[in-house]
Scaffold this active site. Structure first.
Site: not given
Ligand code: DGL
Length: 273
Positions: A46-47, A188, A190, A156, A14-15, A77-79
């Site tokens: 990342y988003g 997401c 998080h 975070e 994940d990010s 990570c969804n992004t």
């Molecule tokens: N891990 C990212 C997601 O699930 C969220 C955090 C980010 O923006 O990096 O989309």
């Protein structure tokens, strides 16, 4: 008789630390699997970044986990799942599972009215990945998406309770008032850490009870079948190991990880991508 199995670890990345929601779900569902996790804490979020940058970061994360001899990759990570999954599937010589398809499957299974809300990062929402995945499964379903980027830094920083996250959640969910959704996807990694607050606020703001779908949990459920279909399950049914790696700030990661997972996590290794 002992089942033969594949004891190589599952790579999860994940990010940042949000992907621990997926790790926790995997360990609850598949406690015998060994897991190696990478949180790219040096470059989170990342988003809010461009697709090109997200793809570049995702490839680096994939290569870093590949060095651990993983048998497959879970993109927590969804992004990244929204933007870079196909690239990773081409790049890496192993099966790759993202979180969007399991999330969409769970949302379609949960909805009764076909009206689904999704909250995610700006990039996930802009990619249209959830509406696409939902309409591929239920042509009449409608998805209303809202970007909720400020929830990521709150998690975070470990701000998982109290007035500040509640107010932020309230502000974002206001955008779904009147949308008549009966299902809300936490799109997401998080957000499941804020699930209790999101559920309370959603009931109040939406005026009806929406089922909350957690893409982390949905992914762990699909992972079980994914491993079985490819004969990749570990023979052990308990005591799987967990190795954690990050690209920055191992101390604060360790604190939140222990709070969230509910046990000591040992040494968190810092890696350079
Ligand atoms: N891990 C990212 C997601 O699930 C969220 C955090 C980010 O923006 O990096 O989309």
């Amino acid at each position: 008789m002992e089942r033969s199995g594949d004891s190589r670890p599952i790579g999860v990345f994940d990010s940042g630390l949000g992907g621990l929601t997926v790790v926790r779900a995997i360990r609850e569902r598949l406690p015998g699997e060994n897991v190696v996790y990478l949180g790219d804490t040096a470059r989170v979020p990342y988003g809010t970044r461009s697709s090109e940058t997200i793809v570049r970061y995702a490839r680096a994360c994939g290569r870093s986990l590949e060095k651990h001899g993983i048998k497959m990759l879970v993109v927590a990570c969804n992004t990244v799942s929204a933007v870079a999954l196909d690239v990773l599937r081409v790049d890496l010589d192993m099966p790759v599972l993202g979180v969007i398809e399991p999330g969409a499957n769970a949302a379609v299974a949960a909805t009764r009215t076909g009206r689904i809300g999704v909250i995610g990062t700006a990039s996930t929402v802009a990619s249209g990945a959830y509406p696409r995945a939902v309409s591929a499964r239920a042509t009449k379903a409608e998805v209303v998406s809202v970007a909720a980027p400020l929830l990521v830094p709150l998690v975070e920083e470990g701000w998982l309770e109290g007035e500040v996250p509640r107010l932020v959640v309230e502000r974002y969910l206001e955008a779904l008032r009147g949308a008549s959704i009966d299902t809300l996807v936490l799109g997401c990694t998080h957000y499941p850490m804020l699930r209790a607050i999101i559920e309370q606020v959603a009931d109040r703001v939406l005026g009806t009870h929406a089922r909350v779908v957690d893409s982390a949990e949905a992914t762990a459920i699909e992972l079980e079948q994914f491993l079985a279909d490819r004969s990749l399950q570990n023979a052990r049914s308990s005591n799987g190991t967990l190795a954690l790696t990050v690209t920055d700030r191992p101390r604060s990661f360790t604190e939140v990880a222990e709070r969230f997972l509910g046990h000591a996590v040992g040494e968190v290794e810092v890696v350079d991508l």
